[in-house]
Scaffold this motif. Sequence first.
Motif, PDB file in Angstrom:
ATOM      1  N   LEU A 233       0.827  -1.203   0.000  1.00 14.80           N
ATOM      2  CA  LEU A 233       0.000   0.000   0.000  1.00 14.80           C
ATOM      3  C   LEU A 233       0.863   1.256   0.000  1.00 14.80           C
ATOM      4  N   ASN A 237       0.851   4.179  -2.983  1.00 13.19           N
ATOM      5  CA  ASN A 237       0.593   5.591  -2.694  1.00 13.19           C
ATOM      6  C   ASN A 237       1.787   6.468  -3.024  1.00 13.19           C
ATOM      7  N   THR A 238       3.004   5.972  -2.716  1.00 13.55           N
ATOM      8  CA  THR A 238       4.206   6.754  -3.020  1.00 13.55           C
ATOM      9  C   THR A 238       4.391   6.903  -4.527  1.00 13.55           C
ATOM     10  N   CYS A 240       2.027   6.800  -6.857  1.00  8.97           N
ATOM     11  CA  CYS A 240       1.005   7.707  -7.387  1.00  8.97           C
ATOM     12  C   CYS A 240       1.311   9.159  -7.053  1.00  8.97           C
ATOM     13  N   PHE A 241       1.927   9.391  -5.902  1.00  8.76           N
ATOM     14  CA  PHE A 241       2.259  10.759  -5.511  1.00  8.76           C
ATOM     15  C   PHE A 241       3.323  11.363  -6.452  1.00  8.76           C
ATOM     16  N   PRO A 247      -4.446   5.757  -8.218  1.00  3.46           N
ATOM     17  CA  PRO A 247      -4.078   4.429  -7.712  1.00  3.46           C
ATOM     18  C   PRO A 247      -5.004   3.344  -8.243  1.00  3.46           C
TER      19      PRO A 247
END
Length: 314
Positions: A233, A237-238, A240-241, A247
Amino acid sequence: MERLRGALDFCIRHQTVLGYSIVSLLTAASEHIFSSVVFKCPCNSANMLYGSVFLIVPAFILLLLGYMVNVRTWRLLTGSCPLEKHCDCSPWGTCARYCQVLVPVTARALVAPLTWIAVALLRANFYECAASGNSLIKNLICKDQECQNLLFKIPCDEKLSTKISSEFLSLQAQSQLIGWFLIASIMTVALISTCVSRCCSPVSYLQLKFWKIYSKKEQELFEIKAKEHATKLAEINTHCFFEATDPAPFHTPSNEDWKKISFLYTFSSQEQYYSMIHKYVSTNRGNSAKFKEEGQNPPVLGFVDETHAIESGF
């Protein structure tokens, strides 16, 4: 290698007893340091207060630490009265539930403070200082003011103990007798409570042994899966950032799911579950009415909630 493996197996099988033994030894060592290095009886009218503080206050601190390091305390309190519910709890039901859990927790938390008091009484330094300033002791031993003044100085001069009175036990002897009676009482209560707990066990000896193995293995797998899931997870998230992308769908247990498996375990003779995760999975992810049924929670099954403490250190 075989000896090392045998030693490890022995430690795993007797980890509870070894844990209590280590706590007791550390407590006894701490008491010895305090008694020899820190403690200095004033040998005046402040004896009672000074000796009592060294005898009782460290034991109270150890009791609080015992509550703090017990995982069942935090499993009971965490999320039990969230702000959005304005602490709208059933007072009688909550009190009964808390007492049911806190009784065995208190029994475990008392190991260190009782060890402190017992060892301190056997060494007699703290008691001798406190008793020499106690008005009741003074009235029993002394008949005049000069004797009472000398009584204050007994902790600082051992020879005074024989000069004051030979009709009563010395303060050191009193302390040691109380210490041995305390140790004998603790061992008797511990044996009786263990026998009662095992006699009232809802499962047989071998099933209880299997249950403990299951709880340990389930927690090991839970730790591995949780780390893998959290890592994946975090990577999503990293990524996508930094890449400014949306995501991909990734299932994570909901707050309600986490809450359901975090409840304290309750045993039911109608439906047999080995843990809250087992109960959650077997009752349609906790949506079945059976999940909400509460049973008894015998002290002998306290290990179901405490396995997590052994594995993760919380």
